[in-house]
Design a protein around this motif. Structure first.
Motif: not given
Ligand code: P6P
Length: 331
Positions: A240, A260, A118
């Motif tokens: 963040y 999120y 991830d």
């Molecule tokens: P954004 C990484 O691509 C992910 O899946 C997670 O690990 C992370 O918390 C999130 O997306 C970040 O998303 O839209 O803030 O870049």
């Protein structure tokens, strides 16, 4: 238990002895996930040297570019577990359908779900990334896993955890009896007990939101974030990283809330229920925290599909329960 001198295998065996009827199946599964994570850690740590950065010229089920390490990590997780005779199927964020156990191998009573790597968009800028996993008992008869075995609420998890590939590689897991962390000593290739019985602070001072999405949030979410900044009895700081495992791990140890949320354009948010939200919700609840989709506990949500997304608000109980109150109009 002695820190440093207790490796993961010893810890798992001593935990297993607490359950007289334990068959050891589960211990074997966690040991193999740990083995796969050591291989992934080695590749992650040398990604800058070996030309495995950049896109693998393929995309995953969500239409996201698959980084080479995504593909590699997925293959390592599958090959580390498929031969064990403990599983009847696997589910991977990188695979459209459930992953069957090849006919040549014996089957078992568990299914494992995982996000093999991830945060992979952070690979080539050297930001911490992670593997997330969860273990369920199969619920369907016969030894071939079916989708039904994966559409279980997180409350049914028998274990869950993650590995963070950062300044050090750490495996954090729970099988229901507290949360423990093991740090990889690469010189001996062993995960050594470094964080026994992790508890998340009841209140935090960190909030982790991608505030670039602020205008897309509902008024309740906007008011919650604004009030954290201006009306709290404590001073919060924003942290963040944009890598879920790294953001979650920091807040687990220091306290705080990661969110999120859904938004006006995407009510279900971005993160996956099965492979990301439910395993981390299991961990955070076992550590004394909470995880919701805004209204419901994440662990109470029964997936309708193996790639279902969910809003995720997770971390210290105080900040998560306060969020729930804002969403319910009670604060
Ligand atoms: P954004 C990484 O691509 C992910 O899946 C997670 O690990 C992370 O918390 C999130 O997306 C970040 O998303 O839209 O803030 O870049």
């Amino acid at each position: 238990m002695q820190k440093g001198l207790t490796n993961l295998n010893r810890y798992l065996l001593e935990e297993q002895r607490k359950y007289p009827h334990a068959t050891g199946d589960f211990t074997t599964i966690i040991e193999q996930i740990a083995f796969a994570s050591k291989i992934i850690s080695r590749e992650v740590n040398k990604a800058g040297i070996v030309n495995i950065l950049g896109k693998a010229q393929s995309v995953n089920v969500h239409g996201e570019d698959q980084q080479k390490l995504d593909v590699y990590s997925n293959e390592k997780m599958i090959s580390a577990m498929e031969h064990l005779g403990k599983l009847c199927a696997m589910g991977s964020e990188e695979c459209e359908d459930i992953v069957p156990i090849p006919d040549r191998y014996p089957k078992g009573k568990y299914v494992v779900v995982f996000d093999p790597l991830d945060g992979s968009s952070n690979i080539d800028v050297n930001i911490s990334i992670g593997t997330i996993f969860g273990v369920y008992r199969a619920v369907t008869e016969g030894n071939k896993g079916t989708v039904e075995d994966f559409l279980q609420p997180g409350r049914n998890l028998v274990a869950a955890g993650y590995v963070i590939y950062g300044s050090s590689t750490m495996l954090v897991y729970s099988a229901g009896n507290g949360v423990s962390g093991f740090t990889l000593d690469p010189s001996v290739g062993e995960f050594l007990l470094s964080h026994e019985n992790i508890r998340i602070p009841e209140k935090g001072k960190i909030y982790s939101f991608n505030e670039a999405n602020f205008e897309k949030w509902t008024p309740e979410i906007q008011r919650y974030v604004r009030d954290l900044r201006t009306k709290s009895d404590r001073t919060y700081t924003g942290r963040y990283i944009g890598s879920l495992v790294a953001d979650f791990h920091r807040n687990l140890l220091k306290g705080g809330v990661f969110a999120y949320p859904g938004d006006t354009s995407n009510p279900k948010g971005k993160l996956r229920l099965l492979y990301e939200a439910a395993p981390l919700a299991y961990i955070v609840e076992k550590a004394g925290g909470a995880a919701i989709d805004g209204i419901n506990d994440i662990l109470d949500i029964k997936p309708e599909g193996i790639h279902q997304r969910t809003p995720l608000i997770i971390g210290s109980k105080h900040e998560v329960e306060l969020y729930r109150k804002y969403m319910k109009g009670e604060a």
